[in-house]
Design a protein around this motif. Sequence first.
Motif, PDB file in Angstrom:
ATOM      1  N   GLN A  93       0.816  -1.222   0.000  1.00 23.14           N
ATOM      2  CA  GLN A  93       0.000   0.000   0.000  1.00 23.14           C
ATOM      3  C   GLN A  93       0.847   1.269   0.000  1.00 23.14           C
ATOM      4  OE1 GLN A  93      -2.480   0.364   3.474  1.00 23.14           O
ATOM      5  NE2 GLN A  93      -3.832   1.852   2.534  1.00 23.14           N
ATOM      6  N   ILE A  94       2.058   1.182   0.469  1.00 25.81           N
ATOM      7  CA  ILE A  94       2.924   2.351   0.545  1.00 25.81           C
ATOM      8  C   ILE A  94       3.229   2.942  -0.840  1.00 25.81           C
ATOM      9  CG2 ILE A  94       5.141   1.143   0.497  1.00 25.81           C
ATOM     10  CD1 ILE A  94       6.140   3.048   2.654  1.00 25.81           C
ATOM     11  N   VAL A  95       2.971   2.161  -1.895  1.00 21.70           N
ATOM     12  CA  VAL A  95       3.218   2.641  -3.257  1.00 21.70           C
ATOM     13  C   VAL A  95       2.530   3.990  -3.508  1.00 21.70           C
ATOM     14  CG1 VAL A  95       1.279   1.417  -4.363  1.00 21.70           C
ATOM     15  CG2 VAL A  95       3.323   1.944  -5.693  1.00 21.70           C
ATOM     16  N   THR A  96       1.396   4.212  -2.847  1.00 19.89           N
ATOM     17  CA  THR A  96       0.621   5.438  -3.092  1.00 19.89           C
ATOM     18  C   THR A  96       1.188   6.677  -2.407  1.00 19.89           C
ATOM     19  OG1 THR A  96      -0.884   5.111  -1.218  1.00 19.89           O
ATOM     20  CG2 THR A  96      -1.501   4.077  -3.316  1.00 19.89           C
ATOM     21  N   MET A 101       6.590  10.996   1.562  1.00 20.92           N
ATOM     22  CA  MET A 101       7.249  10.731   2.840  1.00 20.92           C
ATOM     23  C   MET A 101       8.357  11.743   3.119  1.00 20.92           C
ATOM     24  SD  MET A 101       7.342   6.588   2.897  1.00 20.92           S
ATOM     25  CE  MET A 101       7.928   6.544   4.600  1.00 20.92           C
ATOM     26  N   PRO A 102       8.593  12.020   4.408  1.00 21.34           N
ATOM     27  CA  PRO A 102       9.690  12.922   4.771  1.00 21.34           C
ATOM     28  C   PRO A 102      11.004  12.431   4.139  1.00 21.34           C
ATOM     29  CG  PRO A 102       8.371  12.397   6.696  1.00 21.34           C
ATOM     30  CD  PRO A 102       7.884  11.504   5.587  1.00 21.34           C
ATOM     31  N   VAL A 143       5.808  15.997 -15.511  1.00 24.50           N
ATOM     32  CA  VAL A 143       4.731  15.668 -14.590  1.00 24.50           C
ATOM     33  C   VAL A 143       5.001  14.472 -13.678  1.00 24.50           C
ATOM     34  CG1 VAL A 143       2.846  16.716 -15.911  1.00 24.50           C
ATOM     35  CG2 VAL A 143       3.509  14.370 -16.385  1.00 24.50           C
ATOM     36  N   VAL A 144       5.960  13.600 -14.011  1.00 26.28           N
ATOM     37  CA  VAL A 144       6.213  12.409 -13.196  1.00 26.28           C
ATOM     38  C   VAL A 144       7.687  12.342 -12.824  1.00 26.28           C
ATOM     39  CG1 VAL A 144       6.095   9.889 -13.031  1.00 26.28           C
ATOM     40  CG2 VAL A 144       4.392  11.115 -14.390  1.00 26.28           C
ATOM     41  N   GLN A 145       7.964  12.344 -11.525  1.00 26.85           N
ATOM     42  CA  GLN A 145       9.326  12.142 -11.043  1.00 26.85           C
ATOM     43  C   GLN A 145       9.496  10.658 -10.741  1.00 26.85           C
ATOM     44  OE1 GLN A 145      10.530  14.502  -7.696  1.00 26.85           O
ATOM     45  NE2 GLN A 145      12.581  13.627  -7.664  1.00 26.85           N
ATOM     46  N   ILE A 146      10.564  10.074 -11.259  1.00 28.47           N
ATOM     47  CA  ILE A 146      10.840   8.654 -11.044  1.00 28.47           C
ATOM     48  C   ILE A 146      11.840   8.523  -9.900  1.00 28.47           C
ATOM     49  CG2 ILE A 146      11.660   6.501 -12.081  1.00 28.47           C
ATOM     50  CD1 ILE A 146       9.222   7.670 -13.542  1.00 28.47           C
ATOM     51  N   PHE A 147      11.439   7.805  -8.849  1.00 24.90           N
ATOM     52  CA  PHE A 147      12.348   7.534  -7.739  1.00 24.90           C
ATOM     53  C   PHE A 147      12.993   6.165  -7.949  1.00 24.90           C
ATOM     54  CE2 PHE A 147       9.485  10.539  -5.488  1.00 24.90           C
ATOM     55  CZ  PHE A 147      10.443  11.436  -5.051  1.00 24.90           C
ATOM     56  N   SER A 148      14.307   6.135  -7.849  1.00 20.45           N
ATOM     57  CA  SER A 148      15.074   4.891  -7.882  1.00 20.45           C
ATOM     58  C   SER A 148      15.493   4.617  -6.451  1.00 20.45           C
ATOM     59  CB  SER A 148      16.333   5.080  -8.734  1.00 20.45           C
ATOM     60  OG  SER A 148      16.229   4.416  -9.929  1.00 20.45           O
ATOM     61  N   LEU A 149      14.909   3.610  -5.834  1.00 17.87           N
ATOM     62  CA  LEU A 149      15.173   3.339  -4.426  1.00 17.87           C
ATOM     63  C   LEU A 149      15.917   2.014  -4.285  1.00 17.87           C
ATOM     64  CD1 LEU A 149      11.628   4.258  -3.072  1.00 17.87           C
ATOM     65  CD2 LEU A 149      13.647   5.725  -3.146  1.00 17.87           C
ATOM     66  N   SER A 150      17.054   2.064  -3.634  1.00 18.47           N
ATOM     67  CA  SER A 150      17.794   0.828  -3.377  1.00 18.47           C
ATOM     68  C   SER A 150      16.982  -0.010  -2.386  1.00 18.47           C
ATOM     69  CB  SER A 150      19.163   1.141  -2.782  1.00 18.47           C
ATOM     70  OG  SER A 150      19.017   1.658  -1.467  1.00 18.47           O
ATOM     71  N   PRO A 151      17.247  -1.314  -2.316  1.00 23.59           N
ATOM     72  CA  PRO A 151      16.530  -2.141  -1.331  1.00 23.59           C
ATOM     73  C   PRO A 151      16.694  -1.615   0.095  1.00 23.59           C
ATOM     74  CG  PRO A 151      17.688  -3.552  -2.890  1.00 23.59           C
ATOM     75  CD  PRO A 151      18.115  -2.137  -3.176  1.00 23.59           C
ATOM     76  N   GLU A 152      17.879  -1.103   0.410  1.00 20.83           N
ATOM     77  CA  GLU A 152      18.136  -0.585   1.763  1.00 20.83           C
ATOM     78  C   GLU A 152      17.292   0.657   2.048  1.00 20.83           C
ATOM     79  OE1 GLU A 152      21.302  -3.020   0.201  1.00 20.83           O
ATOM     80  OE2 GLU A 152      20.621  -1.075  -0.544  1.00 20.83           O
ATOM     81  N   VAL A 153      17.220   1.566   1.084  1.00 18.39           N
ATOM     82  CA  VAL A 153      16.427   2.786   1.268  1.00 18.39           C
ATOM     83  C   VAL A 153      14.949   2.430   1.356  1.00 18.39           C
ATOM     84  CG1 VAL A 153      15.686   4.946   0.162  1.00 18.39           C
ATOM     85  CG2 VAL A 153      18.116   4.352   0.248  1.00 18.39           C
ATOM     86  N   GLN A 160      10.094   3.421   8.531  1.00 19.38           N
ATOM     87  CA  GLN A 160       9.624   4.765   8.887  1.00 19.38           C
ATOM     88  C   GLN A 160       8.098   4.834   8.749  1.00 19.38           C
ATOM     89  OE1 GLN A 160      10.996   7.794   6.182  1.00 19.38           O
ATOM     90  NE2 GLN A 160      10.480   9.460   7.566  1.00 19.38           N
ATOM     91  N   HIS A 161       7.566   4.276   7.677  1.00 14.89           N
ATOM     92  CA  HIS A 161       6.125   4.258   7.439  1.00 14.89           C
ATOM     93  C   HIS A 161       5.394   3.505   8.552  1.00 14.89           C
ATOM     94  CE1 HIS A 161       2.383   4.099   5.222  1.00 14.89           C
ATOM     95  NE2 HIS A 161       2.391   2.785   5.297  1.00 14.89           N
ATOM     96  N   SER A 162       5.921   2.359   8.959  1.00  8.95           N
ATOM     97  CA  SER A 162       5.314   1.588  10.042  1.00  8.95           C
ATOM     98  C   SER A 162       5.271   2.394  11.334  1.00  8.95           C
ATOM     99  CB  SER A 162       6.084   0.284  10.282  1.00  8.95           C
ATOM    100  OG  SER A 162       5.947  -0.566   9.181  1.00  8.95           O
ATOM    101  N   LYS A 163       6.347   3.120  11.616  1.00  7.72           N
ATOM    102  CA  LYS A 163       6.382   3.951  12.832  1.00  7.72           C
ATOM    103  C   LYS A 163       5.350   5.071  12.761  1.00  7.72           C
ATOM    104  CE  LYS A 163      11.198   3.064  14.039  1.00  7.72           C
ATOM    105  NZ  LYS A 163      12.549   3.609  14.121  1.00  7.72           N
ATOM    106  N   ILE A 164       5.202   5.683  11.589  1.00  5.84           N
ATOM    107  CA  ILE A 164       4.217   6.760  11.426  1.00  5.84           C
ATOM    108  C   ILE A 164       2.807   6.206  11.616  1.00  5.84           C
ATOM    109  CG2 ILE A 164       3.191   8.340   9.720  1.00  5.84           C
ATOM    110  CD1 ILE A 164       6.122   8.761   8.686  1.00  5.84           C
ATOM    111  N   LEU A 165       2.544   5.032  11.039  1.00  2.00           N
ATOM    112  CA  LEU A 165       1.230   4.399  11.219  1.00  2.00           C
ATOM    113  C   LEU A 165       0.955   4.098  12.694  1.00  2.00           C
ATOM    114  CD1 LEU A 165       0.974   1.874   8.246  1.00  2.00           C
ATOM    115  CD2 LEU A 165      -0.310   3.993   8.565  1.00  2.00           C
ATOM    116  N   GLU A 166       1.963   3.606  13.388  1.00  2.05           N
ATOM    117  CA  GLU A 166       1.807   3.277  14.803  1.00  2.05           C
ATOM    118  C   GLU A 166       1.553   4.541  15.630  1.00  2.05           C
ATOM    119  OE1 GLU A 166       1.100   0.963  17.896  1.00  2.05           O
ATOM    120  OE2 GLU A 166       1.473   0.213  15.878  1.00  2.05           O
ATOM    121  N   GLN A 167       2.285   5.621  15.352  1.00  2.15           N
ATOM    122  CA  GLN A 167       2.071   6.885  16.069  1.00  2.15           C
ATOM    123  C   GLN A 167       0.668   7.413  15.819  1.00  2.15           C
ATOM    124  OE1 GLN A 167       5.257   9.313  14.582  1.00  2.15           O
ATOM    125  NE2 GLN A 167       6.727   8.571  16.094  1.00  2.15           N
ATOM    126  N   GLU A 168       0.219   7.305  14.574  1.00  2.00           N
ATOM    127  CA  GLU A 168      -1.110   7.789  14.229  1.00  2.00           C
ATOM    128  C   GLU A 168      -2.173   6.958  14.944  1.00  2.00           C
ATOM    129  OE1 GLU A 168      -4.732   8.259  11.615  1.00  2.00           O
ATOM    130  OE2 GLU A 168      -3.572   6.442  11.859  1.00  2.00           O
TER     131      GLU A 168
END
Length: 177
Positions: A93-96, A101-102, A143-153, A160-168
């Motif tokens: 779901q994070i694809v959206t 994200m910060p 109109v579209v920025q392509i992010f290249s994310l390494s597996p580590e990033v 980070q997303h899981s922590k934000i969900l938990e805080q919320e």
Amino acid sequence: MRSPWLVYQYELKVIVDKVCASSCANYIATASNDVMVKQGGLLGWHGGALQPLYLSLQQSKNQVDKSNIKDEQFIAKWRQAELDFFNKVKVNQIVTVIGMMPGLHDKRDAQLFSYDQKTLKRLGLHIAYEGEQATHSSSGEYVVQIFSLSPEVLDLLLIQHSKILEQEKLGLLSQGI
């Protein structure tokens, strides 16, 4: 959300020859295990049910309006329906919201965001491109920025997303919602 379920249920091939953004990217492209983006076609995201979390992080606390309970209930139902959908189609779901994200939002310079093919695959998507991934509309607008994310990033962003969900979730519980 009837159309995405039909795409998923009948294993339909999705062909993007112009633009697939917003709900098309969120639900139609993710529902198919066979997406072909034609030369010059654009695929991009700009948010989803998790978007309110990241919009509030981008604004100062003074700018954030407190939603009423009805809005919170609607968003909670939308989030659950979206989460159920993404779990069923086996796409993260994070694809959206990754581009919101910060750390990435500050680097965004286009209205929509997408990901290189390796990142798309790691998120559970099956998307092929005819030629290079397009970033500009047929009129030449970027109109579209392509992010290249390494597996580590990507792993760090998932944490980070899981922590934000938990805080919320903790925040909503403390408000009795």
